[in-house]
Design an enzyme around this catalytic site. Structure first.
Site, mmCIF file in Angstrom:
data_model
loop_
_atom_site.group_PDB
_atom_site.id
_atom_site.type_symbol
_atom_site.label_atom_id
_atom_site.label_comp_id
_atom_site.label_asym_id
_atom_site.label_seq_id
_atom_site.Cartn_x
_atom_site.Cartn_y
_atom_site.Cartn_z
ATOM 1 N N HIS B 14 0.718 -1.054 0.051
ATOM 2 C CA HIS B 14 -0.194 -0.216 0.080
ATOM 3 C C HIS B 14 0.860 1.342 -0.024
ATOM 4 C CE1 HIS B 14 -0.373 0.624 4.637
ATOM 5 N NE2 HIS B 14 0.899 0.451 4.441
ATOM 6 N N CYS B 33 5.837 6.429 4.421
ATOM 7 C CA CYS B 33 4.625 5.651 3.913
ATOM 8 C C CYS B 33 3.929 6.286 2.708
ATOM 9 C CB CYS B 33 3.415 5.355 5.067
ATOM 10 S SG CYS B 33 4.056 4.772 6.597
ATOM 11 N N HIS B 39 4.806 0.366 -0.522
ATOM 12 C CA HIS B 39 5.694 -0.772 0.210
ATOM 13 C C HIS B 39 4.711 -1.708 0.794
ATOM 14 C CE1 HIS B 39 3.929 1.964 3.082
ATOM 15 N NE2 HIS B 39 3.765 1.248 4.021
ATOM 16 N N HIS B 41 3.480 -5.044 3.505
ATOM 17 C CA HIS B 41 3.549 -5.651 4.827
ATOM 18 C C HIS B 41 2.974 -7.253 4.966
ATOM 19 C CE1 HIS B 41 3.928 -1.994 6.780
ATOM 20 N NE2 HIS B 41 2.912 -1.389 5.997
ATOM 21 N N ASP B 79 -4.791 -10.350 -0.997
ATOM 22 C CA ASP B 79 -3.577 -11.265 -0.701
ATOM 23 C C ASP B 79 -2.585 -10.807 -1.889
ATOM 24 O OD1 ASP B 79 -1.455 -12.707 0.473
ATOM 25 O OD2 ASP B 79 -2.395 -14.497 -0.240
ATOM 26 N N HIS B 80 -1.205 -10.560 -1.958
ATOM 27 C CA HIS B 80 -0.461 -10.455 -2.874
ATOM 28 C C HIS B 80 -0.905 -9.531 -3.856
ATOM 29 C CE1 HIS B 80 1.543 -13.921 -0.625
ATOM 30 N NE2 HIS B 80 2.423 -13.434 -1.523
ATOM 31 N N GLU B 130 -0.596 -5.217 11.186
ATOM 32 C CA GLU B 130 0.175 -4.687 10.076
ATOM 33 C C GLU B 130 1.662 -5.124 10.289
ATOM 34 O OE1 GLU B 130 -0.105 -0.135 8.525
ATOM 35 O OE2 GLU B 130 1.463 -0.318 10.095
#
Lengths: 136, 143
Positions: B14, B33, B39, B41, B79-80, B130
């Site tokens: 994100h 951020c 980037h 997580h 996801d991914h 996170e």
């Protein structure tokens, strides 16, 4: 009101089975859980109460540890729950039911003036756990 | 009361950015951020359901059914993924983990109501990590 949590671990095997159902229905419902397998169960016991002004504690944690070991860990560790740990010869040892049984075993020993069993958290694996408590 | 919690790790990218603010204001507010390419997580989503275990079944919910509900309603398109680009809710919403928790909570509530319209067992909370040091918790009755 303060809460304090003590942790313990035991390793035990189980399988899931409703004795009123056919083998086929049990297999369909529980899948691989219907076969004997084991877990490293992690038990967290939380008690709540007022801090006693004389000794500065809610409950002696050594005593809590002894209760957890005498009533649960020592009797179930390295055992097969269905075969060796009543009532799981009759009650299906799902994690939900195991958590409730732990509550039933610990509550009479833990509850006393100023100190109550607050909740049980039982990890079947690091990614699955059950919390059990009874509304006061 | 019995409450069962299942943990679902997922990985996503994100970038924190509010379009109504200037580039400078975004940089000042969100720091690294706000770096342009985003980037990622390793998030962990905890989903809890609560009620009383049905006596014959002995469980609150079939784990595989819960897994499927979470997979279909949340993990499938998060996801991914790059959440700013790939997740519809974040087309005009800043993908902070607070907002991600709200998006996930609303999706799960909708999916739960569809799949279990009459169940006495209820979706009770989610908790979203996170990182190992950052987590957000949402009680479903507050949604």
């Amino acid at each position: 009101m303060v809460q304090i949590t003590r942790k313990a671990e035991f390793s035990a095997s189980h399988f899931l089975r409703n004795p009123d159902w056919s083998d086929e229905r049990n297999r369909e419902t529980y899948g691989v859980e219907a076969q004997t397998h084991g877990h490293n169960w992690v038990l967290e016991v939380t008690v709540s109460g007022a801090v006693d002004p004389t000794h500065g504690m809610i409950i002696d944690l050594k005593e809590l540890k002894e209760i957890m070991h005498e009533r649960v860990v020592d009797v179930w560790d390295h055992r097969h729950l269905n075969h060796e740990a009543p009532p799981f010869n009759e009650i299906n040892p799902t994690t939900e039911n195991v958590a409730r049984e732990i509550w039933n075993r610990l509550q009479p020993e833990v509850d006393r003036p100023g100190c109550r069993l607050h909740s049980i958290r039982l990890y079947e694996t690091p990614d699955l756990y059950v919390d059990y408590s009874e509304a006061a | 009361m019995t409450r069962l919690t299942r943990r679902y790790p997922f990985s996503a990218s994100h970038r924190l950015q509010v379009d109504a603010l200037s580039a400078e204001e975004n940089r000042e507010l969100f720091g690294k951020c706000n770096n342009p390419y985003g980037h990622g997580h390793n998030y962990v989503l905890e989903v809890s359901v609560a009620g009383e275990a049905e006596p014959g079944f002995g469980m609150l919910i079939d784990r595989a059914d819960l897994d499927q509900l979470v997979r279909n309603s949340v993990l499938a398109d998060i996801d991914h993924r790059d959440m700013n680009a790939d997740v519809p809710e974040f087309q005009d919403l800043n993908p902070t983990t607070e907002n991600l928790a709200l998006v996930i909570g609303r999706r799960l509530c909708r999916a739960w109501r569809r799949q279990y319209p009459a169940s006495a067992v209820r979706l009770s909370r989610i908790r979203l990590e996170e990182t190992g040091r950052n987590s957000f918790e949402l009680q479903m009755e507050n949604l």
